[in-house]
Design an enzyme around this catalytic site. Structure first.
Site, PDB file in Angstrom:
ATOM      1  N   SER A 123      18.578   1.312   2.864  1.00 43.30           N
ATOM      2  CA  SER A 123      18.425   2.753   2.643  1.00 43.30           C
ATOM      3  C   SER A 123      19.756   3.482   2.747  1.00 43.30           C
ATOM      4  CB  SER A 123      17.474   3.290   3.719  1.00 43.30           C
ATOM      5  OG  SER A 123      17.592   4.682   3.844  1.00 43.30           O
ATOM      6  N   GLY A 179       4.382  10.019   0.459  1.00 44.93           N
ATOM      7  CA  GLY A 179       3.652  10.464   1.652  1.00 44.93           C
ATOM      8  C   GLY A 179       3.838  11.961   1.857  1.00 44.93           C
ATOM      9  N   GLY A 198      12.057  22.738   7.782  1.00 47.88           N
ATOM     10  CA  GLY A 198      13.223  22.638   8.659  1.00 47.88           C
ATOM     11  C   GLY A 198      14.516  23.056   7.978  1.00 47.88           C
ATOM     12  N   THR A 247       0.820  -1.218   0.000  1.00 48.75           N
ATOM     13  CA  THR A 247       0.000   0.000   0.000  1.00 48.75           C
ATOM     14  C   THR A 247       0.853   1.267   0.000  1.00 48.75           C
ATOM     15  OG1 THR A 247      -0.082  -0.134   2.411  1.00 48.75           O
ATOM     16  CG2 THR A 247      -1.975  -1.040   1.220  1.00 48.75           C
ATOM     17  N   TYR A 249      15.789   5.042  12.742  1.00 49.56           N
ATOM     18  CA  TYR A 249      15.424   4.461  11.437  1.00 49.56           C
ATOM     19  C   TYR A 249      16.663   3.883  10.745  1.00 49.56           C
ATOM     20  CZ  TYR A 249      14.216   4.109   6.506  1.00 49.56           C
ATOM     21  OH  TYR A 249      14.054   3.652   5.221  1.00 49.56           O
ATOM     22  N   THR A 300       9.855  16.425  -0.064  1.00 51.96           N
ATOM     23  CA  THR A 300       9.487  16.739  -1.456  1.00 51.96           C
ATOM     24  C   THR A 300       7.981  16.947  -1.579  1.00 51.96           C
ATOM     25  OG1 THR A 300       9.371  14.370  -1.872  1.00 51.96           O
ATOM     26  CG2 THR A 300      11.390  15.524  -2.607  1.00 51.96           C
ATOM     27  N   GLU A 339      20.054   6.033   4.336  1.00 52.10           N
ATOM     28  CA  GLU A 339      20.144   6.485   5.731  1.00 52.10           C
ATOM     29  C   GLU A 339      21.104   5.606   6.535  1.00 52.10           C
ATOM     30  OE1 GLU A 339      18.707   9.108   7.776  1.00 52.10           O
ATOM     31  OE2 GLU A 339      18.752   9.916   5.759  1.00 52.10           O
TER      32      GLU A 339
HETATM   33  P1  NAP Z   1       5.875   4.050   2.618  1.00 56.17           P
HETATM   34  O1  NAP Z   1       5.180   4.742   1.494  1.00 56.17           O
HETATM   35  O2  NAP Z   1       5.937   4.681   3.958  1.00 56.17           O
HETATM   36  O3  NAP Z   1       5.196   2.597   2.764  1.00 56.17           O
HETATM   37  C1  NAP Z   1       5.445   1.800   3.880  1.00 56.17           C
HETATM   38  C2  NAP Z   1       4.616   0.532   3.773  1.00 56.17           C
HETATM   39  O4  NAP Z   1       4.884  -0.295   4.923  1.00 56.17           O
HETATM   40  C3  NAP Z   1       3.102   0.776   3.752  1.00 56.17           C
HETATM   41  O5  NAP Z   1       2.514  -0.134   2.865  1.00 56.17           O
HETATM   42  C4  NAP Z   1       2.702   0.444   5.191  1.00 56.17           C
HETATM   43  O6  NAP Z   1       1.370  -0.001   5.300  1.00 56.17           O
HETATM   44  C5  NAP Z   1       3.643  -0.717   5.469  1.00 56.17           C
HETATM   45  N1  NAP Z   1       3.784  -0.956   6.914  1.00 56.17           N
HETATM   46  C6  NAP Z   1       4.304  -0.111   7.835  1.00 56.17           C
HETATM   47  N2  NAP Z   1       4.245  -0.674   9.058  1.00 56.17           N
HETATM   48  C7  NAP Z   1       3.671  -1.902   8.895  1.00 56.17           C
HETATM   49  C8  NAP Z   1       3.329  -2.969   9.772  1.00 56.17           C
HETATM   50  N3  NAP Z   1       3.574  -2.874  11.076  1.00 56.17           N
HETATM   51  N4  NAP Z   1       2.766  -4.101   9.272  1.00 56.17           N
HETATM   52  C9  NAP Z   1       2.518  -4.196   7.941  1.00 56.17           C
HETATM   53  N5  NAP Z   1       2.811  -3.210   7.052  1.00 56.17           N
HETATM   54  C10 NAP Z   1       3.380  -2.085   7.528  1.00 56.17           C
HETATM   55  O7  NAP Z   1       7.380   3.707   2.217  1.00 56.17           O
HETATM   56  P2  NAP Z   1       8.070   3.680   0.759  1.00 56.17           P
HETATM   57  O8  NAP Z   1       8.601   5.032   0.459  1.00 56.17           O
HETATM   58  O9  NAP Z   1       7.185   2.979  -0.193  1.00 56.17           O
HETATM   59  O10 NAP Z   1       9.354   2.769   1.079  1.00 56.17           O
HETATM   60  C11 NAP Z   1       9.312   1.353   0.944  1.00 56.17           C
HETATM   61  C12 NAP Z   1      10.466   0.755   1.716  1.00 56.17           C
HETATM   62  O11 NAP Z   1      11.697   1.248   1.219  1.00 56.17           O
HETATM   63  C13 NAP Z   1      10.480   1.068   3.211  1.00 56.17           C
HETATM   64  O12 NAP Z   1      11.008  -0.051   3.881  1.00 56.17           O
HETATM   65  C14 NAP Z   1      11.432   2.239   3.329  1.00 56.17           C
HETATM   66  O13 NAP Z   1      11.983   2.284   4.625  1.00 56.17           O
HETATM   67  C15 NAP Z   1      12.445   1.879   2.262  1.00 56.17           C
HETATM   68  N6  NAP Z   1      13.142   2.984   1.620  1.00 56.17           N
HETATM   69  C16 NAP Z   1      12.467   4.013   1.068  1.00 56.17           C
HETATM   70  C17 NAP Z   1      13.164   5.010   0.408  1.00 56.17           C
HETATM   71  C18 NAP Z   1      12.443   6.166  -0.248  1.00 56.17           C
HETATM   72  O14 NAP Z   1      13.113   7.163  -0.554  1.00 56.17           O
HETATM   73  N7  NAP Z   1      11.161   6.065  -0.522  1.00 56.17           N
HETATM   74  C19 NAP Z   1      14.567   4.943   0.299  1.00 56.17           C
HETATM   75  C20 NAP Z   1      15.208   3.847   0.858  1.00 56.17           C
HETATM   76  C21 NAP Z   1      14.509   2.857   1.511  1.00 56.17           C
HETATM   77  P3  NAP Z   1       0.136   0.996   5.688  1.00 56.17           P
HETATM   78  O15 NAP Z   1      -0.416   1.474   4.378  1.00 56.17           O
HETATM   79  O16 NAP Z   1      -0.769   0.101   6.416  1.00 56.17           O
HETATM   80  O17 NAP Z   1       0.707   2.112   6.529  1.00 56.17           O
HETATM   81  O1  F7E Z   2      13.876  14.439   4.602  1.00 57.42           O
HETATM   82  C1  F7E Z   2      15.121  17.752   5.528  1.00 57.42           C
HETATM   83  C2  F7E Z   2      15.318  16.597   6.485  1.00 57.42           C
HETATM   84  O2  F7E Z   2      11.840  13.277   5.421  1.00 57.42           O
HETATM   85  C3  F7E Z   2      14.869  14.804   3.658  1.00 57.42           C
HETATM   86  C4  F7E Z   2      12.724   8.149   3.616  1.00 57.42           C
HETATM   87  O3  F7E Z   2      12.097   7.657   2.456  1.00 57.42           O
HETATM   88  O4  F7E Z   2      14.695   8.763   2.385  1.00 57.42           O
HETATM   89  C5  F7E Z   2      13.679   9.266   3.229  1.00 57.42           C
HETATM   90  O5  F7E Z   2      14.237   9.803   4.426  1.00 57.42           O
HETATM   91  C6  F7E Z   2      15.713  15.940   4.214  1.00 57.42           C
HETATM   92  C7  F7E Z   2      16.212  15.702   5.646  1.00 57.42           C
HETATM   93  O6  F7E Z   2      13.460  12.083   3.856  1.00 57.42           O
HETATM   94  C8  F7E Z   2      11.989  19.316   6.395  1.00 57.42           C
HETATM   95  O7  F7E Z   2      15.900  17.069   7.701  1.00 57.42           O
HETATM   96  C9  F7E Z   2      14.009  19.952   5.989  1.00 57.42           C
HETATM   97  O8  F7E Z   2      17.538  16.147   5.733  1.00 57.42           O
HETATM   98  O9  F7E Z   2      12.013  13.834   2.972  1.00 57.42           O
HETATM   99  P1  F7E Z   2      12.683  13.411   4.210  1.00 57.42           P
HETATM  100  P2  F7E Z   2      14.681  11.325   4.568  1.00 57.42           P
HETATM  101  O10 F7E Z   2      14.763  11.621   6.006  1.00 57.42           O
HETATM  102  O11 F7E Z   2      15.901  11.583   3.750  1.00 57.42           O
HETATM  103  C10 F7E Z   2      15.501   7.719   2.957  1.00 57.42           C
HETATM  104  C11 F7E Z   2      16.488   7.269   1.905  1.00 57.42           C
HETATM  105  C12 F7E Z   2      14.692   6.622   3.536  1.00 57.42           C
HETATM  106  O12 F7E Z   2      15.102   5.467   3.558  1.00 57.42           O
HETATM  107  C13 F7E Z   2      13.465   7.008   4.303  1.00 57.42           C
HETATM  108  O13 F7E Z   2      12.558   5.909   4.416  1.00 57.42           O
HETATM  109  O14 F7E Z   2      14.900  17.103   4.272  1.00 57.42           O
HETATM  110  N1  F7E Z   2      13.970  18.603   5.840  1.00 57.42           N
HETATM  111  N2  F7E Z   2      12.792  20.403   6.328  1.00 57.42           N
HETATM  112  C14 F7E Z   2      12.726  18.182   6.090  1.00 57.42           C
HETATM  113  N3  F7E Z   2      12.196  16.936   6.038  1.00 57.42           N
HETATM  114  C15 F7E Z   2      10.869  16.826   6.321  1.00 57.42           C
HETATM  115  N4  F7E Z   2      10.302  15.591   6.265  1.00 57.42           N
HETATM  116  N5  F7E Z   2      10.116  17.913   6.656  1.00 57.42           N
HETATM  117  C16 F7E Z   2      10.623  19.184   6.701  1.00 57.42           C
HETATM  118  O15 F7E Z   2       9.930  20.149   7.015  1.00 57.42           O
END
Ligand code: NAP
Ligand code: F7E
Length: 343
Positions: free
Chosen positions: A128, A188, A214, A11, A152, A193, A130
């Site tokens: 990730s 989300g 921020g 989802t 995280y 972004t 991160e």
């Molecule tokens: P996301 O939009 O936040 O989606 C997270 C998914 O995990 C949702 O389907 C959520 O379900 C499910 N989930 C969370 N907690 C759960 C639980 N306790 N039991 C079952 N399902 C659960 O994340 P995304 O951006 O698609 O990222 C996908 C994966 O890649 C994540 O593991 C994230 O940490 C990793 N990742 C993302 C990025 C990025 O930039 N997007 C980069 C590197 C790694 P619900 O709909 O029920 O909440």
């Molecule tokens: O923040 C700065 C914040 O929350 C990016 C997840 O998908 O990518 C994601 O994590 C940057 C950070 O993503 C705001 O401090 C400034 O430096 O969009 P973000 P993230 O933390 O990089 C990694 C690869 C993952 O794996 C994660 O699942 O932006 N920032 N001002 C802010 N960030 C947020 N959210 N809100 C602000 O107002």
């Protein structure tokens, strides 16, 4: 024979694009979904509503080993993409315990069930950038050491090592994707972004007057989610399991993101963006930029969408959404960050 794939986190942003990708390749696609209080399908399954007739969804939670075990016992899956996680870094500071529990134990449950029931099933872990955190080299690649800066990041380092350990100890085909930030119109609203592009759309339409944000100087390597999920699939088609960085190779500051996003609608970000220290993190990752040379060489993976194209697509999509009647129904929390709710 039709291949069967199981996606946890179907989802979410990536799950929805990956499901589309695998259906397009002829897979039978199954997804794990947890029960939530809000069951209205258009909301709950918003990102996959157009696919629901083609998917097989199973109730399960990352908190429950029996629920995961049960689903995996029911079908002979060829591939498992473990994407479910608490994915918001800021939330991991607010509630580190849940993040560690869900992300580490949840990953371990899936791996343990596969080992027990489907040892031939190939496994993808959503690692990730991160994990690199305070990285000691630029750009970051597969050999760069991990210095995570948040619960995280720590949870993903543990998931990475669990995945590697199942590969080495039990011979399972387990791979780690180390993906840098990837975004899309399905991102989300709390991520920077989407927070920015949704604010731009609302400001342009007269529905909001400012964007509170921020750290403007943080730098990230941003790509399009659709490009990144294709890499997940490629990783599971290789002869041997391995780990790969997926990144655009460019880095941009949050300030540049704001400048670009407001520029799409001919506005100057300096007139609307207000820095609010409530959105600063207790420990920031200042700079991330990845080197995806290995993925390009071994997987033949290519980035298609540039940063500017990505942000333009997101702004235009939000403009269209906020112009239509349905978006009037979006809650303040969903449109996070315009004033009240802390993203
Ligand atoms: P996301 O939009 O936040 O989606 C997270 C998914 O995990 C949702 O389907 C959520 O379900 C499910 N989930 C969370 N907690 C759960 C639980 N306790 N039991 C079952 N399902 C659960 O994340 P995304 O951006 O698609 O990222 C996908 C994966 O890649 C994540 O593991 C994230 O940490 C990793 N990742 C993302 C990025 C990025 O930039 N997007 C980069 C590197 C790694 P619900 O709909 O029920 O909440
Ligand atoms: O923040 C700065 C914040 O929350 C990016 C997840 O998908 O990518 C994601 O994590 C940057 C950070 O993503 C705001 O401090 C400034 O430096 O969009 P973000 P993230 O933390 O990089 C990694 C690869 C993952 O794996 C994660 O699942 O932006 N920032 N001002 C802010 N960030 C947020 N959210 N809100 C602000 O107002």
């Amino acid at each position: 024979m039709t291949k069967k794939a199981l996606i946890s986190g179907i989802t979410g942003q990536d799950g929805s694009y990956l499901a589309e990708h695998l259906l397009g390749l002829g897979y039978e696609v199954h997804g794990l979904v947890r029960r939530v209080a809000l069951e209205a399908p258009q909301k709950r399954f918003g990102r996959i509503s157009h696919l629901l007739d083609d998917l097989i969804l199973h109730p399960a939670s990352l908190e429950s080993y029996p629920s995961i075990f049960h689903v995996i016992s029911q079908h002979n899956f060829d591939e498992c993409y473990h994407l479910a996680a608490q994915s918001f870094v800021a939330e991991s500071f607010a509630d580190g315990f849940s993040t560690l529990n869900t992300n580490i134990n949840g990953t371990h449950y899936v791996l343990a069930a596969l080992r027990e029931l489907r040892p031939k099933c190939r496994f993808y872990f959503a690692g990730s950038s991160e994990m690199f955190g305070n990285a000691d080299e630029v750009p970051q690649k597969e050999t760069t050491s991990f210095q995570p800066r948040s619960p995280y990041g720590i949870s993903k380092v543990a998931g990475f090592h669990l995945t590697k350990n199942y590969r080495e100890a039990y011979g399972l085909f387990c791979v780690n994707g180390i993906l840098f930030n990837h975004e899309s119109p399905r991102r989300g609203f709390e991520f920077v972004t989407r927070k920015t592009t949704s604010a731009v759309a609302q400001i342009k339409l007269g529905l909001a007057s400012e964007l509170r944000i921020g750290n403007l100087e943080a730098k990230r390597d941003w790509g399009h989610a659709r490009d990144y999920v294709s890499a997940m699939h490629l990783m599971l088609q290789q002869e041997k399991p391995d780990d790969y960085v997926i990144a655009s190779g460019e880095t941009h500051s949050v300030r540049e993101l704001c400048e670009l996003a407001f520029g799409v609608v001919d506005l100057d970000y300096r007139d609307y963006v207000k820095v609010d220290e409530r959105y600063y993190r207790p420990a920031e990752v200042d700079l991330l930029v990845g080197d995806a040379a290995k993925a390009r060489k071994v997987l033949g993976w290519k980035l298609r969408v540039s940063f500017a194209e990505l942000i333009q697509e997101m702004v235009l999509s939000d403009l269209e959404a906020y112009s239509s009647t349905t978006v009037g129904a979006l809650s303040t929390a969903e449109a996070a960050g315009l004033s009240g709710a802390k993203p």
